[in-house]
Design an enzyme around this catalytic site. Sequence first.
Site, PDB file in Angstrom:
ATOM      1  N   TYR A  58       0.813  -1.215   0.000  1.00 47.08           N
ATOM      2  CA  TYR A  58       0.000   0.000   0.000  1.00 47.08           C
ATOM      3  C   TYR A  58       0.847   1.266   0.000  1.00 47.08           C
ATOM      4  O   TYR A  58       0.321   2.360  -0.211  1.00 47.08           O
ATOM      5  CB  TYR A  58      -0.942   0.018   1.208  1.00 47.08           C
ATOM      6  CG  TYR A  58      -1.917  -1.128   1.259  1.00 47.08           C
ATOM      7  CD1 TYR A  58      -2.247  -1.856   0.111  1.00 47.08           C
ATOM      8  CD2 TYR A  58      -2.510  -1.506   2.457  1.00 47.08           C
ATOM      9  CE1 TYR A  58      -3.128  -2.908   0.168  1.00 47.08           C
ATOM     10  CE2 TYR A  58      -3.400  -2.568   2.519  1.00 47.08           C
ATOM     11  CZ  TYR A  58      -3.699  -3.267   1.368  1.00 47.08           C
ATOM     12  OH  TYR A  58      -4.579  -4.315   1.427  1.00 47.08           O
ATOM     13  N   LEU A 194     -17.882  -5.402   2.168  1.00 49.68           N
ATOM     14  CA  LEU A 194     -19.011  -4.789   1.465  1.00 49.68           C
ATOM     15  C   LEU A 194     -19.133  -5.305   0.038  1.00 49.68           C
ATOM     16  O   LEU A 194     -19.980  -4.840  -0.721  1.00 49.68           O
ATOM     17  CB  LEU A 194     -18.864  -3.256   1.442  1.00 49.68           C
ATOM     18  CG  LEU A 194     -18.623  -2.584   2.790  1.00 49.68           C
ATOM     19  CD1 LEU A 194     -18.603  -1.072   2.621  1.00 49.68           C
ATOM     20  CD2 LEU A 194     -19.667  -3.000   3.805  1.00 49.68           C
TER      21      LEU A 194
END
Length: 266
Positions: A58, A194
């Site tokens: 990241y 999600l």
Amino acid sequence: RALFVVVADVDGAAVEGLGVIPRRADQELVADDGDAAPEAVKTALDVGYWLVDTAAIYQNERGVGKGVGDWSDIFLQTTIWNESQGFERTKKAADKCLERLGRDHVDMLLIHWPCPEKDLFVETWKAFIELRDEGKAKSIGVSNFREQDLRRIIDETGVTPALNQIELHPTFQQRELRKLHDELGIVTQCWSPLGQGAGIENETIAAIAEETGQPASAGQCAATGQRRGSHPAGGHSAGVSAPGAGGRYRGAGDLAVHRQRRRAGR
């Protein structure tokens, strides 16, 4: 982009957490050299989140470290990327992660992917065991490991991962793998709870929203998306997610309740 998530019962520690993943519009990861990561982490800690999740790939570990600052009573985890697999490379990569984070240890260290074509994840796991024994990681785990990968590292080292972080959401529940986790004593931690946003469109989530008189939300999806010991650890919601269903999940069926614990005094 800051991704706020909830995590609980990681290796015996009840925690809430924040996953920080920088993205561009084209979804390619980019380094965060600005204030986004530090500010997101500071905000999460201020409102009571306990866990901060990042990864070498990241490219924001320095920012996350700045955001964490002098906080000591949090749960910090990072992940070793694929190109750093192998015993010696893993040891060096872990030291670099700690240097970027500005810490002498992390609470959880993960292998990002097994990369079976490299056939190095067992050696990487052996390095993890040594890193734990050296005090550079309080707990060690894996991410995206299949049954055969898990069984191999356990059989060859005798050490079981504290957790396996896997893709898990209402439309991709991985029941068999979660069952194996339960049998082996591995915590199920999930990324993308999600479903890349699609979970909000799920009929069950919509039914829960209708029952409770609230709009379908990321919070409801994260709260009702998984049951039986799975804990969201990565979503796609730029905000603090919290259940909106008031604890009522009778319409969830195979979807289920995720336990959320608030930090006392925050």
